[in-house]
Structures are given as C-alpha cells and as structure tokens.
Design a protein around this motif. Sequence first.
Motif, PDB file in Angstrom:
ATOM      1  N   THR A  58       0.853  -1.182   0.000  1.00 43.75           N
ATOM      2  CA  THR A  58       0.000   0.000   0.000  1.00 43.75           C
ATOM      3  C   THR A  58       0.889   1.232   0.000  1.00 43.75           C
ATOM      4  OG1 THR A  58      -1.794  -1.105   1.188  1.00 43.75           O
ATOM      5  CG2 THR A  58      -1.770   1.294   1.238  1.00 43.75           C
ATOM      6  N   VAL A  59       0.632   2.144  -0.931  1.00 43.83           N
ATOM      7  CA  VAL A  59       1.424   3.371  -1.052  1.00 43.83           C
ATOM      8  C   VAL A  59       0.515   4.557  -0.797  1.00 43.83           C
ATOM      9  CG1 VAL A  59       2.944   4.738  -2.530  1.00 43.83           C
ATOM     10  CG2 VAL A  59       2.859   2.246  -2.785  1.00 43.83           C
ATOM     11  N   GLN A  60       0.980   5.476   0.011  1.00 43.05           N
ATOM     12  CA  GLN A  60       0.232   6.701   0.276  1.00 43.05           C
ATOM     13  C   GLN A  60       1.196   7.881   0.265  1.00 43.05           C
ATOM     14  OE1 GLN A  60      -2.171   6.724   3.849  1.00 43.05           O
ATOM     15  NE2 GLN A  60      -3.546   8.243   2.985  1.00 43.05           N
ATOM     16  N   VAL A  61       0.791   8.944  -0.432  1.00 43.56           N
ATOM     17  CA  VAL A  61       1.644  10.112  -0.613  1.00 43.56           C
ATOM     18  C   VAL A  61       1.047  11.300   0.130  1.00 43.56           C
ATOM     19  CG1 VAL A  61       2.508  11.785  -2.300  1.00 43.56           C
ATOM     20  CG2 VAL A  61       2.545   9.338  -2.827  1.00 43.56           C
ATOM     21  N   ASP A  62       1.899  12.070   0.780  1.00 39.33           N
ATOM     22  CA  ASP A  62       1.493  13.313   1.432  1.00 39.33           C
ATOM     23  C   ASP A  62       2.324  14.439   0.834  1.00 39.33           C
ATOM     24  OD1 ASP A  62       0.518  15.277   3.102  1.00 39.33           O
ATOM     25  OD2 ASP A  62       1.877  14.781   4.749  1.00 39.33           O
ATOM     26  N   VAL A  63       1.681  15.339   0.086  1.00 39.11           N
ATOM     27  CA  VAL A  63       2.367  16.467  -0.543  1.00 39.11           C
ATOM     28  C   VAL A  63       1.737  17.746  -0.028  1.00 39.11           C
ATOM     29  CG1 VAL A  63       3.038  17.552  -2.713  1.00 39.11           C
ATOM     30  CG2 VAL A  63       2.755  15.076  -2.607  1.00 39.11           C
ATOM     31  N   ASN A  64       2.546  18.636   0.561  1.00 38.86           N
ATOM     32  CA  ASN A  64       1.989  19.888   1.085  1.00 38.86           C
ATOM     33  C   ASN A  64       1.897  20.915  -0.049  1.00 38.86           C
ATOM     34  OD1 ASN A  64       4.709  20.427   0.749  1.00 38.86           O
ATOM     35  ND2 ASN A  64       4.821  21.777   2.525  1.00 38.86           N
ATOM     36  N   SER A  65       1.174  20.549  -1.079  1.00 41.69           N
ATOM     37  CA  SER A  65       1.024  21.406  -2.243  1.00 41.69           C
ATOM     38  C   SER A  65      -0.248  20.993  -2.949  1.00 41.69           C
ATOM     39  CB  SER A  65       2.247  21.249  -3.164  1.00 41.69           C
ATOM     40  OG  SER A  65       2.123  22.078  -4.290  1.00 41.69           O
ATOM     41  N   ASP A  66      -0.608  21.697  -4.037  1.00 37.86           N
ATOM     42  CA  ASP A  66      -1.775  21.294  -4.804  1.00 37.86           C
ATOM     43  C   ASP A  66      -1.387  20.191  -5.781  1.00 37.86           C
ATOM     44  OD1 ASP A  66      -0.397  22.506  -6.782  1.00 37.86           O
ATOM     45  OD2 ASP A  66      -1.741  24.218  -7.004  1.00 37.86           O
ATOM     46  N   LEU A  67      -2.283  19.852  -6.696  1.00 38.73           N
ATOM     47  CA  LEU A  67      -2.064  18.698  -7.571  1.00 38.73           C
ATOM     48  C   LEU A  67      -1.429  19.072  -8.902  1.00 38.73           C
ATOM     49  CD1 LEU A  67      -5.393  16.757  -6.986  1.00 38.73           C
ATOM     50  CD2 LEU A  67      -3.219  16.537  -5.797  1.00 38.73           C
ATOM     51  N   LYS A  68      -0.730  20.191  -8.948  1.00 39.65           N
ATOM     52  CA  LYS A  68      -0.221  20.658 -10.233  1.00 39.65           C
ATOM     53  C   LYS A  68       0.863  19.749 -10.805  1.00 39.65           C
ATOM     54  CE  LYS A  68       2.944  23.814  -7.851  1.00 39.65           C
ATOM     55  NZ  LYS A  68       3.157  25.207  -7.509  1.00 39.65           N
ATOM     56  N   ARG A  69       1.386  18.815 -10.023  1.00 41.45           N
ATOM     57  CA  ARG A  69       2.460  17.980 -10.525  1.00 41.45           C
ATOM     58  C   ARG A  69       1.994  16.634 -11.090  1.00 41.45           C
ATOM     59  NH1 ARG A  69       4.110  21.200  -6.916  1.00 41.45           N
ATOM     60  NH2 ARG A  69       6.083  22.254  -7.080  1.00 41.45           N
ATOM     61  N   ILE A  70       0.707  16.422 -11.197  1.00 44.68           N
ATOM     62  CA  ILE A  70       0.272  15.185 -11.826  1.00 44.68           C
ATOM     63  C   ILE A  70       0.671  15.234 -13.290  1.00 44.68           C
ATOM     64  CG2 ILE A  70      -1.693  13.772 -12.502  1.00 44.68           C
ATOM     65  CD1 ILE A  70      -3.129  14.671 -10.056  1.00 44.68           C
ATOM     66  N   PRO A  71       1.540  14.341 -13.744  1.00 47.78           N
ATOM     67  CA  PRO A  71       1.968  14.401 -15.140  1.00 47.78           C
ATOM     68  C   PRO A  71       0.850  13.957 -16.076  1.00 47.78           C
ATOM     69  CG  PRO A  71       2.939  12.495 -14.045  1.00 47.78           C
ATOM     70  CD  PRO A  71       2.200  13.275 -12.985  1.00 47.78           C
ATOM     71  N   ASP A  72       0.609  14.760 -17.079  1.00 51.28           N
ATOM     72  CA  ASP A  72      -0.409  14.439 -18.074  1.00 51.28           C
ATOM     73  C   ASP A  72       0.301  13.715 -19.211  1.00 51.28           C
ATOM     74  OD1 ASP A  72      -2.623  14.284 -19.617  1.00 51.28           O
ATOM     75  OD2 ASP A  72      -2.699  16.404 -20.153  1.00 51.28           O
ATOM     76  N   PHE A  73       0.364  12.384 -19.151  1.00 50.10           N
ATOM     77  CA  PHE A  73       1.202  11.658 -20.084  1.00 50.10           C
ATOM     78  C   PHE A  73       0.376  10.981 -21.177  1.00 50.10           C
ATOM     79  CE2 PHE A  73      -0.124   8.510 -17.065  1.00 50.10           C
ATOM     80  CZ  PHE A  73      -0.164   7.311 -17.742  1.00 50.10           C
ATOM     81  N   VAL A  74       1.036  10.787 -22.301  1.00 49.14           N
ATOM     82  CA  VAL A  74       0.429  10.065 -23.414  1.00 49.14           C
ATOM     83  C   VAL A  74       0.708   8.585 -23.212  1.00 49.14           C
ATOM     84  CG1 VAL A  74       0.478   9.729 -25.904  1.00 49.14           C
ATOM     85  CG2 VAL A  74       0.741  12.006 -24.961  1.00 49.14           C
ATOM     86  N   GLU A  75      -0.305   7.754 -23.328  1.00 48.48           N
ATOM     87  CA  GLU A  75      -0.121   6.332 -23.071  1.00 48.48           C
ATOM     88  C   GLU A  75       0.524   5.654 -24.277  1.00 48.48           C
ATOM     89  OE1 GLU A  75      -3.399   4.295 -21.319  1.00 48.48           O
ATOM     90  OE2 GLU A  75      -4.099   6.070 -20.298  1.00 48.48           O
ATOM     91  N   VAL A  76       1.776   6.056 -24.531  1.00 47.22           N
ATOM     92  CA  VAL A  76       2.491   5.480 -25.659  1.00 47.22           C
ATOM     93  C   VAL A  76       2.944   4.061 -25.344  1.00 47.22           C
ATOM     94  CG1 VAL A  76       3.285   7.663 -26.606  1.00 47.22           C
ATOM     95  CG2 VAL A  76       4.588   6.587 -24.787  1.00 47.22           C
ATOM     96  N   ASP A  77       3.064   3.743 -24.092  1.00 48.07           N
ATOM     97  CA  ASP A  77       3.561   2.422 -23.725  1.00 48.07           C
ATOM     98  C   ASP A  77       2.760   1.828 -22.580  1.00 48.07           C
ATOM     99  OD1 ASP A  77       5.328   0.736 -24.851  1.00 48.07           O
ATOM    100  OD2 ASP A  77       7.068   1.362 -23.709  1.00 48.07           O
ATOM    101  N   GLU A  78       1.474   2.171 -22.527  1.00 50.17           N
ATOM    102  CA  GLU A  78       0.524   1.608 -21.576  1.00 50.17           C
ATOM    103  C   GLU A  78       0.654   2.176 -20.165  1.00 50.17           C
ATOM    104  OE1 GLU A  78       0.892  -2.599 -21.634  1.00 50.17           O
ATOM    105  OE2 GLU A  78       0.177  -2.806 -23.684  1.00 50.17           O
TER     106      GLU A  78
END
Length: 458
Positions: A142-162
């Motif tokens: 189980t992985v859980q992340v705590d970031v004291n920031s907003d969600l601006k770092r979610i990478p918007d990636f192209v599923e070129v390799d699934e």
Amino acid sequence: NLQELYSGNKTTFRIPNAQWLVDYGWLPPTDTEEKVFYVKGFEIFLVSGLESDPTIQVGVDITPSGTAVLMKDTQDRTRYDITTNQTYELIYKENPYSCERGDKNPYKCDRNRDMLSKMCVEKDGVLENKYQVYSSIFTEWTVQVDVNSDLKRIPDFVEVDETLFLLAKVTLCDKNKAPNLAMHTPSLDEVSGDNIYYDRKTQRWKSCPFGSREALGGYYCEPRPCWRKEDNKGDYPPSALIEEKKVASEEECMDMCEENADCRAAILSPTGDCHIVNTAEVTERAGWKAAITYRCPEWALNRREEPIPWNFTRNSLQIRTDDKTESPWTRSSIYVYFLNDREESESNSGMYVRGITIKLRNNSPTYRVTSCLPDTPFDEELPDSDIRLWTVDWDAENFRMKIFCNGQKMADLTMSDWVCSADADWRRYYSEEIKFITFMNFDSESNHIRRGDKTNRT
C-alpha cells in the motif's frame, strides 16, 4: 493510478513473480522464483516538479498490507508466511533552502537538467531491524503520498507504452545475502534528437506520437495542449488549404498551424509534407496524420525556457498562479517574454527585449514592461485570493497592453515615446510580430497557462 496517488489516497499493488522483477530490471536474469527476496529499503519518488517551484515536502509511506510466501512449497520444504506492519517512510523536499546531503534528483539527466527541481532526502525508506526480518517483495503493498502542495504535478502523459514509470529505489536481500542484486538503470545522457522519449521496456529511444511532445527531457510524452490527433486522416476540401510545405518533424507542422490565425488542422503526409488547412473536417486517408485544434478551456502545465507558439491576434495569454508559498522573503514573480522567432537570441545585455514581469511579493505588487516601463504599481489592489487568473491582452496595432487579475483590470498601458522614455528602441522591438512566448526558469508562479478567447477573463 496517478490521480489516486497524487491525491493522497491509498494505492495498492503487488509484484506477481520473480520474472516480473527480471523483465523490469530489478534482478539479473540468472535469478529465479526459487530464491527468497526480502525488502530492506523501499522508496518511490514522484515525477518531479519544475525548477522554479517553491519548496514542497513530499512524504511517501509504503506498507506491506498482506501475507506473502517466502519460500515455495516443495516436498521437502516448509511453507513460511510472514506478516509485518513496518512502514517504509520516505520524506524528501524539492527546492529546499538548504540541504546537507545534496541528493540528486533521480529523474535528472543531461537532457533535462535545467528543468528539474533540487531534491533533499530528510528520511530514507530503509528499515533498520536487528532481527533482519523484512517483508517479502511479493506481498501486497500500500502506497500513500502526502504532498503539502496542490495537484499541479500530476503528469499528463500520453499512453504510448501503456503506463508511466515512477522511479523507485529498492534494497533487496535474498536468503543467501547475494551482493549483486542491483537495478539496471540505462543512461539517459548523451542522446540527441527532438521530441523523443525513452521506452524502458525495450530500452530504446522512440519518437513521441504525433500531437504530443516530450516531457522531462524524454522521460515520457505529454499531450500537446489544445490538440486532438487523428491517425489515417488527411483528406480535406481543396479550398481549405492555407499552405503546404516540407517539414522535418511533426512538431514543425503543428507550429506552422499555431502561427496562422486561420489554421484549424495540421496534416502530415507519409513523406513529410505538411498541409495546414482552415477546417477541422478532415476525413480518412491511409498513412496520413492529422492534428486538429480545438477550443481549449483546460489548463496546460507550463514549462520554462521553452518557446511556445502564440498568436495574440487570436488569443490572450492566461496564467494561473497558486500562491501557496508561506515564506515572506521568497521571490514570487511572473517572467514572460515575447519572441519574434523560435531561435531569437537574447540581446540588450543578456535580457530579452519584449515581455512583462509581475512581482507579487513586494509591499506593493508591481508590473514591468520590458524596454518600456520600469517596475510600476498596479492601478488597483490585487484580489484577495490564493488562486489568481491573470490575463494579458496585447494589441500590436495600437501598442496597447492590458492586464487583468480575476477579471479585474489591473493595468491599461498604451506605449508611446513619452511612456517608454527609458528605451529609445521600444517601437522597433514591439513593432515586430510576436510569434512565441517563453517563461524564464526563475519564474516562480506561472505553473499553468492557457489560451484565452479575449472575452472571458475569469
């Protein structure tokens, strides 16, 4: 699930078998499922933010959430299960004010070293257990992340390799304490080429798909904002053709379209001929590729030091600032410059000659128009909001610039020899057509941008 992970929700996964570890470079091919693999250290790093972001702290907790077989059942072997509640706790900071250790960002390579934030690990995810009882690698995690920031770092990636790979640092031990278990990390340095990404499955560099662009120096590909790609499409009415030209890349074809106010689609032939057309009605044509522009209300993640095609005749520039910085002495500014050409070099003692600077963390927030106006207080007080939407309108014909914040007009400047008395060349600079914009590395606020329609400024 990146959305769940970056949102702070618990995400689970399980490594199925030792062959998976071999396939993804965790183990050499000589190791088999008959060995027992314990996890002494487990750290997962998020895809990093940009260099000029404010300091953020990231915590990643990885916890075994079930039992796993340590040894396979055989005729002469007892089966052992182990359940532990030990948490591998990683804490690190991006862009720290100081760092004694000076850790290297794991995503850094020659191609992206100017894009990434500095990193400092404050607590590593390595367990110190005197009994050396660690969890099996094959348990459910189980992985859980705590970031004291907003969600601006979610990478918007192209599923070129699934999938998009996140980098992990893992300390594995087997029952024989073999010393040679090391993850194979191919070098991303000394690679030339544009708009490419590294396929970690095949360990080869590949071109990003049409309609996307490389991110983090080729670590993954992300969608190019405000475009929709269509394979095997390229037929259009002959009257819709604006221009036809041989190009060296898909990016160059899309740039041609963005630089023309009437263009609605960039079409690329199998032989590298680019057709830009004034219609989005593009029909089937085998082997051709079409990238179609559309009205884009969504925000795109901004990348510094990168020329972005722009047409101020058709679009205003909108910038979203999320003021989460708590330190009052932190520089908090927007630096955007206007370019006539993609390759336009810096001039005038190392500074670009067109653009604006907005300084937010002064006693009195100011704006500056390069080669015209020094730091000047806004006409109105800034809206009382952590999240602000800035709109910049540029009227080239009348040398007029307007700046709005959350729909409120903050400045309305018409350039003249009297207003721009500090630089006698201002008219020559701003008479040139603006085709690109670029944000500087030391811009700390412009994390998201979009094209405005010149009417909606909120």
